[in-house]
Write an enzyme that holds these catalytic residues in place. Structure first.
Site, PDB file in Angstrom:
ATOM      1  N   TYR A 116     -13.864   3.572   5.661  1.00 46.01           N
ATOM      2  CA  TYR A 116     -14.977   4.015   6.430  1.00 46.01           C
ATOM      3  C   TYR A 116     -14.886   5.427   6.559  1.00 46.01           C
ATOM      4  CZ  TYR A 116     -15.819  -0.921   6.777  1.00 46.01           C
ATOM      5  OH  TYR A 116     -16.006  -2.547   6.591  1.00 46.01           O
ATOM      6  N   ASP A 117     -13.988   6.277   6.209  1.00 42.95           N
ATOM      7  CA  ASP A 117     -13.541   7.416   6.437  1.00 42.95           C
ATOM      8  C   ASP A 117     -14.979   8.279   6.408  1.00 42.95           C
ATOM      9  OD1 ASP A 117     -11.060   7.141   7.272  1.00 42.95           O
ATOM     10  OD2 ASP A 117     -10.179   8.117   5.439  1.00 42.95           O
ATOM     11  N   ASP A 173      -2.207  -4.108  10.699  1.00 41.83           N
ATOM     12  CA  ASP A 173      -3.652  -4.688  10.392  1.00 41.83           C
ATOM     13  C   ASP A 173      -4.492  -3.643  11.078  1.00 41.83           C
ATOM     14  OD1 ASP A 173      -5.165  -6.654   8.751  1.00 41.83           O
ATOM     15  OD2 ASP A 173      -5.837  -7.102  10.683  1.00 41.83           O
ATOM     16  N   THR A 174      -5.813  -3.667  10.482  1.00 39.28           N
ATOM     17  CA  THR A 174      -6.577  -2.520  11.092  1.00 39.28           C
ATOM     18  C   THR A 174      -7.947  -2.925  11.068  1.00 39.28           C
ATOM     19  OG1 THR A 174      -5.291  -0.680  10.546  1.00 39.28           O
ATOM     20  CG2 THR A 174      -7.575  -0.245  10.825  1.00 39.28           C
ATOM     21  N   HIS A 227       0.206   4.157   0.005  1.00 41.04           N
ATOM     22  CA  HIS A 227      -0.399   5.413   1.044  1.00 41.04           C
ATOM     23  C   HIS A 227       0.184   5.402   2.042  1.00 41.04           C
ATOM     24  CE1 HIS A 227      -3.193   8.227   2.779  1.00 41.04           C
ATOM     25  NE2 HIS A 227      -3.262   7.104   3.716  1.00 41.04           N
ATOM     26  N   LYS A 228       0.207   3.996   2.723  1.00 41.89           N
ATOM     27  CA  LYS A 228       0.913   3.878   4.016  1.00 41.89           C
ATOM     28  C   LYS A 228       2.282   4.062   4.159  1.00 41.89           C
ATOM     29  CE  LYS A 228      -2.601  -0.037   5.315  1.00 41.89           C
ATOM     30  NZ  LYS A 228      -2.598  -1.383   5.648  1.00 41.89           N
ATOM     31  N   HIS A 239      -5.675   6.045  14.370  1.00 39.60           N
ATOM     32  CA  HIS A 239      -5.336   4.828  14.798  1.00 39.60           C
ATOM     33  C   HIS A 239      -3.928   4.466  14.202  1.00 39.60           C
ATOM     34  CE1 HIS A 239      -7.748   4.987  11.075  1.00 39.60           C
ATOM     35  NE2 HIS A 239      -7.487   3.831  11.046  1.00 39.60           N
ATOM     36  N   ASN A 263       0.904  -1.326  -0.150  1.00 40.29           N
ATOM     37  CA  ASN A 263      -0.117   0.167  -0.047  1.00 40.29           C
ATOM     38  C   ASN A 263       0.827   1.302  -0.018  1.00 40.29           C
ATOM     39  OD1 ASN A 263      -1.654   2.156   1.144  1.00 40.29           O
ATOM     40  ND2 ASN A 263      -3.124   0.623   1.910  1.00 40.29           N
TER      41      ASN A 263
HETATM   42  P1  IMP Z   1      -6.062  -2.717   6.379  1.00 40.93           P
HETATM   43  O1  IMP Z   1      -5.729  -3.829   7.558  1.00 40.93           O
HETATM   44  O2  IMP Z   1      -5.071  -1.380   6.918  1.00 40.93           O
HETATM   45  O3  IMP Z   1      -5.972  -3.137   5.141  1.00 40.93           O
HETATM   46  O4  IMP Z   1      -7.431  -2.223   6.736  1.00 40.93           O
HETATM   47  C1  IMP Z   1      -8.727  -3.016   6.920  1.00 40.93           C
HETATM   48  C2  IMP Z   1      -9.865  -2.215   6.185  1.00 40.93           C
HETATM   49  O5  IMP Z   1     -10.213  -1.404   7.311  1.00 40.93           O
HETATM   50  C3  IMP Z   1      -9.538  -1.350   5.245  1.00 40.93           C
HETATM   51  O6  IMP Z   1      -9.903  -2.147   3.894  1.00 40.93           O
HETATM   52  C4  IMP Z   1     -10.595  -0.570   5.325  1.00 40.93           C
HETATM   53  O7  IMP Z   1     -11.756  -0.725   4.864  1.00 40.93           O
HETATM   54  C5  IMP Z   1     -10.694  -0.084   6.964  1.00 40.93           C
HETATM   55  N1  IMP Z   1      -9.572   1.005   7.150  1.00 40.93           N
HETATM   56  C6  IMP Z   1      -8.502   0.836   7.530  1.00 40.93           C
HETATM   57  N2  IMP Z   1      -7.932   1.859   8.045  1.00 40.93           N
HETATM   58  C7  IMP Z   1      -8.772   2.912   7.689  1.00 40.93           C
HETATM   59  C8  IMP Z   1      -8.757   4.213   7.765  1.00 40.93           C
HETATM   60  O8  IMP Z   1      -7.939   4.969   7.982  1.00 40.93           O
HETATM   61  N3  IMP Z   1     -10.092   4.765   7.145  1.00 40.93           N
HETATM   62  C9  IMP Z   1     -11.032   4.367   7.006  1.00 40.93           C
HETATM   63  N4  IMP Z   1     -10.946   2.850   6.793  1.00 40.93           N
HETATM   64  C10 IMP Z   1      -9.845   2.014   7.165  1.00 40.93           C
END
Ligand code: IMP
Length: 193
Positions: free
Chosen positions: A151-152, A69-70, A12-13, A177, A10
């Site tokens: 989900y921003d 992971d988020t 952006h990250k 986060h 990614n």
């Molecule tokens: P990832 O683990 O960073 O790929 O995040 C998993 C999912 O969480 C992403 O596909 C987004 O739908 C959501 N997500 C993660 N970070 C953000 C954020 O900063 N804003 C909004 N949605 C997020």
């Protein structure tokens, strides 16, 4: 200077973390080292997925590395979508499919409290370390704003009048986060390099 591989594709990250680390650390991407495999994420926890991704890469290259992971945890949905945030509305779903499903599941529920949680797993000299960032907020009744991703448009951080999608990226990154978890990671790395 010590090198760390960020196990992500990614862009952006990557630019976000390079902004925070500045010239103190050298952060390399998977692309930079020609690693193009799909990294599995099969854990049912956020920290489990972050660790799985970091170890997967480390097992193959034996280099210092980290992965993140988020998840978005919504109280009235018992913590869903959580670890399944990326594919909440199905395997090949878009960000807006996910937002639509979230708003539908929540309906008119009054308790709209939610939080974003990021875990960064670092493997440094063969040992794992975890860094967590959390931001509390609430889910709006409908999408607001065009910026950001995921989900921003429906996430209103506590103490702010704008959703993440309405804020300047720099403001979001300073309270988010991922921003908080990244700052913890960088503070740790600076003490060990
Ligand atoms: P990832 O683990 O960073 O790929 O995040 C998993 C999912 O969480 C992403 O596909 C987004 O739908 C959501 N997500 C993660 N970070 C953000 C954020 O900063 N804003 C909004 N949605 C997020």
């Amino acid at each position: 200077m010590k090198e760390f591989v960020f196990a992500t594709n990614n862009a952006h990250k990557l630019s976000e973390i390079r902004q925070i680390t500045g010239s103190d650390l050298r952060i390399i991407s998977l692309n930079d080292i020609g690693f193009h495999e799909e990294i599995p994420e099969t854990s049912d926890t956020i920290s489990g997925n972050a660790l799985q991704k970091a170890w997967y890469f480390h097992d193959r290259y034996n280099k210092n590395c980290f992965a993140d992971d988020t998840g978005l945890e919504v109280d009235c949905l018992d913590g869903a979508p959580g670890v399944y945030s990326a594919r909440y509305a199905g395997e090949a779903c878009s960000f807006s499919d996910n937002v639509e499903k979230l708003l539908k599941e929540m309906g008119q529920t009054e308790n709209r409290k939610a939080r974003f949680v990021t875990v960064i797993a670092l493997i440094f000299e063969g040992k794992p370390y975890l860094f967590e960032g959390v931001i509390n907020g609430s889910i709006t009744a409908g999408p607001q704003g065009e910026g950001g991703f995921g989900y921003d448009p429906v996430f209103l951080p506590d103490g702010y009048q704008q959703t993440f999608a309405e804020m300047q990226a720099t403001v979001k990154n300073s309270i988010s986060h991922r921003g908080l978890a990244t700052k913890k990671l960088v503070e740790f790395l600076i003490t060990v390099i």
